[in-house]
Each structure stands twice: as C-alpha cells, then as structure tokens.
Enzyme design. Sequence first.
Site, short mmCIF file in Angstrom:
data_model
loop_
_atom_site.label_atom_id
_atom_site.label_comp_id
_atom_site.label_asym_id
_atom_site.label_seq_id
_atom_site.Cartn_x
_atom_site.Cartn_y
_atom_site.Cartn_z
N LYS A 22 -21.87 36.64 -53.39
CA LYS A 22 -21.74 36.21 -54.74
C LYS A 22 -22.82 35.44 -55.14
O LYS A 22 -23.29 35.63 -56.36
CB LYS A 22 -20.39 35.44 -54.83
N ASN A 23 -23.25 34.34 -54.43
CA ASN A 23 -24.07 33.36 -54.84
C ASN A 23 -25.69 33.95 -54.65
O ASN A 23 -26.63 33.16 -54.99
CB ASN A 23 -23.89 32.16 -54.02
N ARG A 94 -18.94 28.45 -64.28
CA ARG A 94 -20.11 27.49 -64.28
C ARG A 94 -21.33 27.85 -64.10
O ARG A 94 -22.43 27.70 -64.91
CB ARG A 94 -19.79 26.42 -63.31
N CYS A 118 -15.12 21.25 -63.01
CA CYS A 118 -14.16 22.08 -62.57
C CYS A 118 -13.36 21.37 -61.47
O CYS A 118 -13.41 20.27 -61.48
CB CYS A 118 -14.86 23.32 -62.07
N ARG A 123 -19.61 18.26 -62.04
CA ARG A 123 -20.72 19.46 -62.01
C ARG A 123 -21.72 19.47 -63.26
O ARG A 123 -21.88 19.99 -63.99
CB ARG A 123 -19.92 20.97 -62.09
N ASP A 306 -19.08 25.00 -48.96
CA ASP A 306 -18.15 26.20 -49.34
C ASP A 306 -17.19 26.50 -48.30
O ASP A 306 -16.44 27.37 -48.29
CB ASP A 306 -18.83 27.42 -49.74
N ARG A 398 -12.12 35.51 -57.93
CA ARG A 398 -13.50 34.95 -58.34
C ARG A 398 -14.71 35.27 -57.25
O ARG A 398 -15.67 35.73 -57.56
CB ARG A 398 -13.59 33.74 -58.62
C1 EPZ Z 1 -24.02 26.34 -56.02
O1 EPZ Z 1 -23.33 25.40 -57.00
C2 EPZ Z 1 -22.93 27.19 -55.28
N1 EPZ Z 1 -22.45 28.13 -56.75
C3 EPZ Z 1 -21.70 26.44 -55.12
O2 EPZ Z 1 -20.52 27.38 -54.63
C4 EPZ Z 1 -22.04 25.50 -53.88
O3 EPZ Z 1 -20.77 24.87 -53.49
C5 EPZ Z 1 -23.13 24.63 -54.31
O4 EPZ Z 1 -24.26 25.21 -54.81
C6 EPZ Z 1 -23.58 23.75 -53.07
O5 EPZ Z 1 -23.88 24.58 -52.17
C7 EPZ Z 1 -23.55 28.92 -57.01
O6 EPZ Z 1 -24.55 29.22 -56.08
C8 EPZ Z 1 -23.36 29.96 -57.99
P1 EPZ Z 1 -25.46 22.00 -56.64
P2 EPZ Z 1 -24.14 24.10 -57.79
O7 EPZ Z 1 -26.14 22.05 -58.15
O8 EPZ Z 1 -25.49 24.82 -57.80
C9 EPZ Z 1 -25.01 17.39 -58.24
C10 EPZ Z 1 -18.80 28.72 -54.48
O9 EPZ Z 1 -17.67 28.22 -53.99
N2 EPZ Z 1 -25.76 17.70 -59.40
O10 EPZ Z 1 -26.08 22.38 -55.46
O11 EPZ Z 1 -23.60 23.96 -59.23
C11 EPZ Z 1 -23.53 18.26 -58.06
O12 EPZ Z 1 -22.67 17.67 -59.01
C12 EPZ Z 1 -19.68 27.48 -55.32
O13 EPZ Z 1 -19.37 29.82 -54.14
C13 EPZ Z 1 -26.10 16.77 -60.50
O14 EPZ Z 1 -25.80 15.79 -60.26
O15 EPZ Z 1 -24.08 22.88 -57.08
C14 EPZ Z 1 -23.40 18.21 -56.73
O16 EPZ Z 1 -22.53 16.99 -56.43
C15 EPZ Z 1 -18.75 26.32 -55.61
N3 EPZ Z 1 -26.97 17.06 -61.40
C16 EPZ Z 1 -24.71 18.38 -56.20
O17 EPZ Z 1 -25.61 18.04 -57.06
C17 EPZ Z 1 -27.33 18.67 -61.52
O18 EPZ Z 1 -27.93 18.72 -62.65
C18 EPZ Z 1 -24.95 19.60 -55.64
O19 EPZ Z 1 -24.59 20.49 -56.56
C19 EPZ Z 1 -27.06 19.72 -60.50
C20 EPZ Z 1 -26.23 19.10 -59.43
#
Ligand code: EPZ
Length: 419
Positions: A22-23, A94, A118, A123, A306, A398
Amino acid sequence: MDKLLIQGGQSLSGSVKISGAKNSVLPMLCASVMPTTGVVQLENVPHLQDVTTTTRLLTQMGVSVTMDEFMNISLDPSAIDNFYAPYDLVKTMRSSILVLGPLLSRFGEAKVSLPGGCAIGLRPVDMHLKALKKMGAEIKVERGYITARSKRLVGANITFEKKTVTGTENIIMAASLAKGLTKISNAANEPEISDLCLFLNKMGAKISGYGTDMIEIDGVDALKGTKHKPLPDRIEAGTFMIAAAITRGDVEINNIVPKHSYAVIEKLIEAGAEITSTDNSIRVKMRQRPKAVDIETNAYPYFPTDMQAQMTALNSVAKGDSYVRENIFENRFMHVQELERMGALIKVDDNTATISGTKKLLAAPVMATDLRASASLILAGLAAEGTTEIARVYHIDRGYDCIEEKLQLIGARISRKPM
Ligand code: EPZ
C-alpha cells in the site's frame, strides 16, 4: 458497515501470497500526474480502499485511469484540467497529501485540503510545507486548504528535524522536476521510499542515495511514462507472520522480501518462533505459547510502528510480562481498550504499554478504530476462545487486500457479516 466474525482457537497452516505494498503504491499513483509524455502502468496493485480513494482523487483531476481484472492500473495524465484535492476525499485518506509535491513540480500549482488528524495522532504536515517553501513555493494555509504556487521549484538543501516518510516522498517528487540539485538530510529510508525512487528514475528522474538518510535529486526538465511492479507489502507480511505465531501454527508467507522484515522476524524468533526463509518467502512455525518480548518502534530499519498493534496482541497471550513503546505516533494505543475487553492485561502510561501475558483471551464484541488496530483485533480473535465480532471493518479494508479470504485459505474460521 460490515462486521467480521472470527471463531478462535484454530492453528493456522498452509501458505499465503502477499499483495503489493500500500505504502509503495500510493505515492506512485500520485506521481502519475508528473510525466509529460506516456502513461504510468503499475502491476500487482493491491485491491484496497486507499487505492480506490487515490484513483478517485486523480480521476476528478482529469487523469484517465484504467484497471484490468489482474489489478494492473494505467494512468494517463495528459488531460488533467485541475489541481485540486478536495476535503471530502482527503479527510478519508491522509496520504492524499502526496499529490502536493507532484502537482507543484509538474504544474506549478496545487490546492490540497489539509489532511487533518486521525485516530493515531495529529499527523501535521509542517515539515512538508517548510521544505517546499525552501524550494521556492508560495504556500498559503487557510480555510482548511493548502494553496501552493511556484514558477519552477528550485533545488535546495533540506534537513528534516524528524524522519518523515511522506514528507521525504513529497520532496523527492517535487525535486525531480525542480531546477538544480536537492539534497535531503535525515531522509526516511523505508523500502517503499527506495521503491518510489526506482520508479521515478525509470521515468527519467535522477535520484541517488535512496536507502540512506541522505538522498540527492538532480532536477530534470521532463519525465516520461513507465511500467513498474511495486514492492510486496512488508506490513501485510508481518501481520500474517504474527497470525501464524499467535495461533501456534505453521504458515509459509510467499511473495515477500525477507530482509524488509528483519526487525519483525528477530522479535518473533525471540518469542520462540521457528523461522526459515528463501529469497522470496518466510515460514513461521510456533509450537508452544509465545514468550513475551519488549518492543520499541522506530523508523526503518527498526521495529515498524505499523506492526506495533499486532505485536501488542501477541504479547497479550505470551508467557511473561513485556512493554511496547510507541516512539513515532502520540496516540497509537487505541487497540488496547478493545484488547482489554477480550481479557488482555495492559496498562498504558504515556507512550508505553505494559503487558502481562494471559493464558487465553475470551471472544467479545470489539470495534476497529484504525487500520493497524483492526489487524491486532483480528489476530486476537484468531487466538481467543469463542467467536469475536469486530465492528467498523472499513478500517481494515483500507490497507489489507482480501484479508478474510487469505486467512480462510490457511484455516481461519472468519467471515464477513453486513451490519
Ligand atoms: C507513513 O505515514 C505511513 N503512511 C504510515 O503508515 C506509517 O505509520 C508512517 O509513515 C511511519 O512509518 C504512508 O506511507 C501512506 P511520518 P506519514 O510523516 O508519512 C511527525 C499505515 O498504517 N510529522 O513518517 O504520515 C508525525 O506526526 C500508515 O499504513 C510531523 O510532525 O508518517 C509522526 O509523529 C499509518 N510533521 C512522525 O513525524 C510533518 O510534517 C512520523 O510521521 C510530518 C510528520
């Protein structure tokens, strides 16, 4: 809204084939707006609600999307006539934020709804926006929308304070058509990011360093269409590995890249599983009650967030006490109160869940709250005594492709019941 019914206590055995990641697929679908010539063709695309939502988002922009019965998708961006990602679509997924970088770099404009939070956390996307501004984009955030404009993005040196998967992906796609060189320091290096870079380089991008935390993108003037088969889904694979372990079964998981699951495999071996692997499969055998194992989630290659909920379910029936520390998201224990309804003994304090393994869980009516939480409830249901009912299974749809059919094929007594 459907429910899943699971009659627990059955040891799973047999073999299961893992679908495309998916990702990996989601950013590639968003990147399909970028080529000036040709179309993007993706093979082995998983049948997921998030894929459907993303293709709907692209279609309403004017991308023509065709899909065959084998889930091969072709996307032609030549008739795109708007650069708008509306709230009613973005709020359900998202990762729609991933259209921002591609639209801005290809067309110089984009209006994308803020994703909003979410179940697992706020996020924010501040790091995405800060980096795009550094590349010359004018960004306004008002009335719940991000409006971005830029003549042509310019390469820049970007350092992410925290590793961000989609933040890294958005900037890689934005930089692919920017003028000059972009260097991303503290880049995330999940396998799905390397897969995206391979895909973009096949389109004519010049990206190097992926798989490390320093990625360089030398902007080009145009990209062309390409054909690509995304990676197998390491989180789906890990979920089935734990399904084998929690039911004391013996399951072969096919069509995977074992090295992408080392952190999960290591923990399952520590829990007492016997694991053998080939270059594209893993066999998980658990002969006795699993041992409790401590978990700390972190960015790749460490234990993936995850897989946290799924491991919490396994620890709930393990021998001994354990802790699970969630270092990525601030609210990713929504599955705990549902597991407690089944008799799990878990205490959550800040970002740590302390678990006292219990001999068995008892079936109960429970509710899915987010994608991976629903996976943990299915795993708990497979091990529980009695028939567990899981409501709001749209969460599971999803991110898991035909999960009940795949589980039935290895012996699970699971069925879907319309509410
Ligand atoms: C990706 O989400 C994945 N989604 C998530 O998978 C996964 O859990 C996550 O990476 C962590 O590995 C997709 O790839 C579509 P991050 P993402 O930006 O990119 C903070 C699933 O179940 N942050 O790596 O949204 C954020 O709040 C989903 O398949 C900021 O503060 O996650 C988090 O605490 C769930 N500011 C941390 O960084 C920003 O601008 C990591 O988030 C961006 C992120």
